[in-house]
Design a protein around this motif. Structure first.
Motif, PDB file in Angstrom:
ATOM      1  N   VAL A  26     -15.848  -4.852 -11.402  1.00 49.97           N
ATOM      2  CA  VAL A  26     -15.349  -3.474 -11.481  1.00 49.97           C
ATOM      3  C   VAL A  26     -13.826  -3.540 -11.463  1.00 49.97           C
ATOM      4  CG1 VAL A  26     -15.270  -1.209 -10.366  1.00 49.97           C
ATOM      5  CG2 VAL A  26     -17.387  -2.553 -10.321  1.00 49.97           C
ATOM      6  N   ILE A  27     -13.204  -2.978 -12.491  1.00 48.61           N
ATOM      7  CA  ILE A  27     -11.765  -3.150 -12.668  1.00 48.61           C
ATOM      8  C   ILE A  27     -11.018  -1.873 -12.292  1.00 48.61           C
ATOM      9  CG2 ILE A  27      -9.952  -3.920 -14.265  1.00 48.61           C
ATOM     10  CD1 ILE A  27     -12.342  -5.921 -13.779  1.00 48.61           C
ATOM     11  N   PRO A  28     -10.238  -1.913 -11.207  1.00 52.29           N
ATOM     12  CA  PRO A  28      -9.484  -0.718 -10.791  1.00 52.29           C
ATOM     13  C   PRO A  28      -8.250  -0.524 -11.665  1.00 52.29           C
ATOM     14  CG  PRO A  28      -8.937  -2.556  -9.368  1.00 52.29           C
ATOM     15  CD  PRO A  28      -9.980  -3.064 -10.332  1.00 52.29           C
ATOM     16  N   ASP A  29      -7.542   0.587 -11.446  1.00 50.18           N
ATOM     17  CA  ASP A  29      -6.295   0.820 -12.179  1.00 50.18           C
ATOM     18  C   ASP A  29      -5.141   0.066 -11.526  1.00 50.18           C
ATOM     19  OD1 ASP A  29      -7.280   2.904 -14.090  1.00 50.18           O
ATOM     20  OD2 ASP A  29      -7.773   3.886 -12.192  1.00 50.18           O
ATOM     21  N   LEU A  30      -5.161   0.036 -10.202  1.00 49.30           N
ATOM     22  CA  LEU A  30      -4.096  -0.639  -9.455  1.00 49.30           C
ATOM     23  C   LEU A  30      -4.711  -1.489  -8.346  1.00 49.30           C
ATOM     24  CD1 LEU A  30      -1.691   2.424  -9.038  1.00 49.30           C
ATOM     25  CD2 LEU A  30      -1.141   0.368 -10.360  1.00 49.30           C
ATOM     26  N   THR A  31      -3.995  -2.530  -7.957  1.00 45.12           N
ATOM     27  CA  THR A  31      -4.477  -3.446  -6.923  1.00 45.12           C
ATOM     28  C   THR A  31      -3.330  -3.789  -5.982  1.00 45.12           C
ATOM     29  OG1 THR A  31      -6.075  -4.422  -8.463  1.00 45.12           O
ATOM     30  CG2 THR A  31      -5.494  -5.743  -6.538  1.00 45.12           C
ATOM     31  N   THR A  32      -3.622  -3.815  -4.675  1.00 44.04           N
ATOM     32  CA  THR A  32      -2.623  -4.320  -3.732  1.00 44.04           C
ATOM     33  C   THR A  32      -3.087  -5.680  -3.209  1.00 44.04           C
ATOM     34  OG1 THR A  32      -3.676  -3.145  -1.886  1.00 44.04           O
ATOM     35  CG2 THR A  32      -1.843  -2.042  -2.980  1.00 44.04           C
ATOM     36  N   CYS A  60       0.824  -1.218   0.000  1.00 40.63           N
ATOM     37  CA  CYS A  60       0.000   0.000   0.000  1.00 40.63           C
ATOM     38  C   CYS A  60       0.857   1.267   0.000  1.00 40.63           C
ATOM     39  CB  CYS A  60      -0.956  -0.008   1.194  1.00 40.63           C
ATOM     40  SG  CYS A  60      -2.202  -1.309   1.093  1.00 40.63           S
ATOM     41  N   MET A  61       1.982   1.236   0.730  1.00 38.28           N
ATOM     42  CA  MET A  61       2.914   2.375   0.718  1.00 38.28           C
ATOM     43  C   MET A  61       3.417   2.643  -0.688  1.00 38.28           C
ATOM     44  SD  MET A  61       5.478   1.556   3.849  1.00 38.28           S
ATOM     45  CE  MET A  61       6.778   2.658   3.282  1.00 38.28           C
ATOM     46  N   ALA A  62       3.791   1.554  -1.365  1.00 42.66           N
ATOM     47  CA  ALA A  62       4.379   1.675  -2.689  1.00 42.66           C
ATOM     48  C   ALA A  62       3.352   2.149  -3.704  1.00 42.66           C
ATOM     49  CB  ALA A  62       4.973   0.336  -3.119  1.00 42.66           C
ATOM     50  N   VAL A  63       2.123   1.652  -3.566  1.00 42.21           N
ATOM     51  CA  VAL A  63       1.095   2.020  -4.528  1.00 42.21           C
ATOM     52  C   VAL A  63       0.754   3.506  -4.402  1.00 42.21           C
ATOM     53  CG1 VAL A  63      -1.265   1.760  -3.588  1.00 42.21           C
ATOM     54  CG2 VAL A  63      -0.634   0.585  -5.682  1.00 42.21           C
TER      55      VAL A  63
END
Ligand code: PLP
Length: 433
Positions: free
Chosen positions: A262-268, A125-128
């Motif tokens: 529902v498709i996000p741009d990024l996922t953690t 999550c920090m990196a994202v």
């Protein structure tokens, strides 16, 4: 179950631990503070069970907080780990196992075209967050009250009651200047998010959320909420990030994003993908992920990242989960559990609302519906504390907080569920209302 419940050894070890480590633990919730009890010190885990150092056996609904979805110490995971161990514990160099797990994650999770492995959900999550800011050139972030994204500064914000509010730090040591960029909204409240976008034009890098909240109990998104966030972020040139550290490979093989479409741009990700060893990951569109070093300028690194043992446990766990019927089995078993809990509670005259999806469940000791953290706080946490202790005595290990989701595994049998429901029934009747 008739044996006297003795926890002498746990008490001895825990009191020594309190002199050695802050609060006696390596992670706060384990200290049982919110259920006013002393923690149970584990000796070993296997299948759906955990044994403590006094020899008590528990049916476990924490599952190491999510990773143990195939059951603890699955024989195939252990066997593949033993084989991998012969080749060494850490390489600090590329290994083929990383490709293998990356391919599996990319194939499974709709939003992920490229992935970076790290060592925990917090790290992911920090990196994202850094990547969101770098990609959009904007500093602000929207998160939701009651959602947990690890313990990085910018996520440690307690939201004000009811309305969307500017973030103040939740912990000493977190500078106000950091959290001033964190905007918060109540979960399931699209209007609040719309207002934040309107008040902060061209300043918000993205919206991050748990697509199903597991860190405030168990809260599901209302129809249209995830879709609405997808549209709002697109309209405002911001990114949508699903924190699937808990829901990834648990809600379905492709996570909550696959289940809800529902498709996000990024996922953690985290928890399940490490199969019980420390792994986190973040991924998404190639266009965005190509900004991460050394492909691009956004720095992020890790000495033990992509560790061969951790990759091995993750690969084997996903292989087991991918087998036909895994998620149907989890869904059926968990529905039986939560329906039984709610029925027993109501018969004992208690107010309760509970639900489950796949191998994840939760209940609140209050009238429903619970759509956000504010409503979750109506739950009777004092009663939950007494219930938790009473259930322990009957050999059932529940998460030690009224505001944590519960987890089942493929190793839990119908019998385990029946024994658990019997214990709930007895406890509700013994404790009264
Ligand atoms: C557990 C969790 C994290 C943090 O992961 P760690 O591995 O504990 O650092 C982040 N986000 C969500 C949704 C989680 O459930």
């Amino acid at each position: 179950m008739t044996n006297a419940f003795n926890t002498t050894n746990s008490q001895t070890v825990f009191s020594a631990a309190q002199e050695l480590m802050p609060g006696g633990v390596s992670s706060p919730v384990r200290a049982f503070k919110s259920v006013n009890g002393d923690p149970i010190v584990f000796d070993r885990v296997k299948g759906p069970y955990a044994w403590d150092i006094d020899g008590n056996r528990f049916i476990d609904y924490v599952g190491s907080w999510g990773p143990a979805i195939c059951g603890h110490s699955h024989p195939e995971v252990i066997a593949s780990l033993q084989e991998a161990l012969e080749k060494g514990t850490s390489f600090g160099a590329p290994c083929e196992l990383e490709n293998k797990l990356a391919e599996m994650v990319i194939e499974a999770v709709p939003s992920v075209e490229m992935v970076r492995f790290v060592n925990s959900g917090t790290e992911a999550c920090m990196a994202v967050l850094r990547l969101m800011r770098a990609f959009t050139g904007r500093d602000k972030l929207i998160k939701f009250e009651g959602c947990y994204h690890g313990h990085a500064d910018m996520f440690l914000v307690k939201a004000g009651s009811g309305v969307a509010t500017l973030g103040l730090p939740d912990s000493p040591g977190v500078p106000r200047s950091t959290t001033s960029n964190t905007l918060t909204a109540p979960y399931n409240d699209l209007e609040a998010v719309k207002e934040l976008f309107a008040e902060n034009p061209d300043a918000i890098s993205g919206v991050i959320l748990e697509p199903i909240v597991g860190n405030a109990g168990f809260i599901t998104p209302e129809p249209g909420f995830l879709e609405g966030l997808r549209e709002l972020t697109k309209e405002n040139g911001a990114l949508l990030v699903f924190d699937e550290v808990m829901t990834g490979f648990r809600i379905s093989y492709g996570g909550a994003q696959e289940r809800f479409g529902v498709i996000p741009d990024l996922t953690t990700m985290g928890k399940v993908i490490g199969g019980g060893l420390p792994v986190g990951a973040y991924g998404g569109k190639k266009e965005i992920m190509s900004m991460v070093a050394p492909a691009g300028p956004v720095y992020q690194a890790g000495t033990l990242s992509g560790n061969p043992l951790a990759m091995t446990a993750g690969i084997k766990t996903l292989e087991i989960l991918k087998q036909e019927g895994s998620y149907e089995r989890l869904d059926t078993l968990t529905k039986k559990l939560i329906n039984g809990i709610c029925d027993s509670a109501k018969q004992a005259g208690l107010s309760i609302t509970g639900s489950s999806i796949s191998g994840m469940f939760g209940f609140y000791l209050c009238e429903g519906p619970v759509r956000n953290f504010e409503e979750a706080k109506k739950a009777n946490a004092e009663y939950f504390g007494r219930l938790h202790r009473a259930m322990l005595k009957k050999g059932i290990y529940l998460a030690p907080s009224a505001f944590e989701a519960g987890f089942t595994s493929l190793a839990h049998s119908e019998d385990d569920i029946d024994i658990t429901l019997q214990a709930f029934n007895e406890c509700f009747n013994e404790l009264g209302n």
